[in-house]
Design an enzyme around this catalytic site. Structure first.
Site, mmCIF file in Angstrom:
data_model
loop_
_atom_site.group_PDB
_atom_site.id
_atom_site.type_symbol
_atom_site.label_atom_id
_atom_site.label_comp_id
_atom_site.label_asym_id
_atom_site.label_seq_id
_atom_site.Cartn_x
_atom_site.Cartn_y
_atom_site.Cartn_z
ATOM 1 N N ASP A 1 142.487 -12.620 44.738
ATOM 2 C CA ASP A 1 142.384 -12.755 46.302
ATOM 3 C C ASP A 1 144.145 -12.829 46.696
ATOM 4 O OD1 ASP A 1 142.501 -13.381 48.973
ATOM 5 O OD2 ASP A 1 140.891 -14.797 48.936
ATOM 6 N N VAL A 2 144.744 -11.981 47.276
ATOM 7 C CA VAL A 2 146.018 -11.817 47.233
ATOM 8 C C VAL A 2 146.624 -12.654 48.560
ATOM 9 C CG1 VAL A 2 146.406 -9.413 46.469
ATOM 10 C CG2 VAL A 2 145.835 -9.904 49.037
ATOM 11 N N ASN B 1 150.311 -3.721 47.112
ATOM 12 C CA ASN B 1 149.568 -2.443 47.754
ATOM 13 C C ASN B 1 148.189 -2.967 48.290
ATOM 14 O OD1 ASN B 1 149.342 0.475 47.897
ATOM 15 N ND2 ASN B 1 147.658 0.356 46.631
ATOM 16 N N TYR C 1 146.403 -4.156 63.083
ATOM 17 C CA TYR C 1 146.956 -3.434 61.935
ATOM 18 C C TYR C 1 148.350 -3.140 61.886
ATOM 19 C CZ TYR C 1 147.391 0.265 58.365
ATOM 20 O OH TYR C 1 147.871 1.076 57.405
ATOM 21 N N ILE D 1 146.773 9.219 54.708
ATOM 22 C CA ILE D 1 146.358 9.594 53.013
ATOM 23 C C ILE D 1 144.733 9.528 53.034
ATOM 24 C CG2 ILE D 1 146.730 8.980 50.916
ATOM 25 C CD1 ILE D 1 149.195 9.564 52.294
ATOM 26 N N THR E 1 141.966 8.410 51.834
ATOM 27 C CA THR E 1 141.469 7.280 51.012
ATOM 28 C C THR E 1 140.340 6.684 51.705
ATOM 29 O OG1 THR E 1 142.705 5.546 52.378
ATOM 30 C CG2 THR E 1 143.982 6.334 50.283
#
Length: 223
Positions: free
Chosen positions: A32-33, A59, A127, A160, A162
């Site tokens: 968990d960053v 990332n 965001y 991108i 993803t």
């Protein structure tokens, strides 16, 4: 290499796939960053497995969706959630690795921001804000840590392909409009970002510090 994610089953699957493809040692660690304790665990595993820590790629990130995107519909909790994962995590991660990079006498840190931090996206303010914070943090960290031969750079991906992008419901018309704004005429792939990160992390980029590498097919190239 240590690969981390909060989605551990998916992480293990991807780690096996990459190890088979490239023959590298990849050690998956649940992470968990937003938690300092998890960062210390990840650092400990890296030191145990490899004896040193010389590269960090920040990332992890979350994106907006069709239903949680607009400024007026977002809540304070939404704001904090975006800030914690997309910005605070970079700060915690850098603090966790710098002592070990100082011991090495060198290090390379690559933070993932977004083209949205340059251009902005209507309906995605929660965001874009932490992505802008990551850009500013990168520059400050680069100036502060350069004296220790620790480089800090950032990549700014555009559109991108993803799973994060695929959260959006894109009609053919919307997709055509996206592609039409990109001079190269196609969307990017994760590998396009990966190779840029690899370059910035490597010794080939030894004199690049505090830089922003835009990876958007020319979308932002305007006179």
């Amino acid at each position: 290499m240590i690969a981390t994610d909060i989605q551990f089953d998916l992480l293990k699957k991807q780690a096996r796939k990459l190890a088979e493809q490239f023959g590298d040692r990849i050690h998956p660690v649940i992470h968990d960053v937003t938690k300092e304790s998890d960062w210390q665990k990840v650092v400990s595993v890296a030191i145990e497995k490899f004896g040193k820590l010389d590269i960090l790629v920040n990332n992890a990130g979350i994106g907006v969706t069709d239903t949680t995107s607009s400024l007026m519909d977002s809540t304070v909790d939404d704001w904090h959630h975006f800030m914690d994962i997309n910005a605070l995590a970079h700060f915690i991660g850098v603090k966790a690795v710098v002592p070990y990079m100082k011991k090495n006498g060198q290090g390379s840190i690559v933070n993932t921001s977004s083209l949205a931090s340059v251009q902005g996206i209507a309906g995605a303010s929660p965001y874009t804000a932490p992505k802008g914070a990551s850009r500013s943090f990168t520059k400050g960290a680069a100036r502060e840590l350069g004296k220790f031969n620790i480089r800090v750079n950032t990549v700014l991906p555009g559109w991108i392909v993803t799973p994060m992008m695929q959260q959006f419901t894109l009609s053919k018309e919307k997709l055509d409009n996206l592609i039409g704004a990109i001079p190269l005429g196609y969307l990017g792939n994760p590998e396009d970002v990966g190779y840029a990160v690899l370059f910035l992390a490597s010794d080939e980029a030894r004199f690049i510090n505090g830089a922003e590498l835009v990876i958007d097919g020319g979308q932002s190239a305007r006179g």
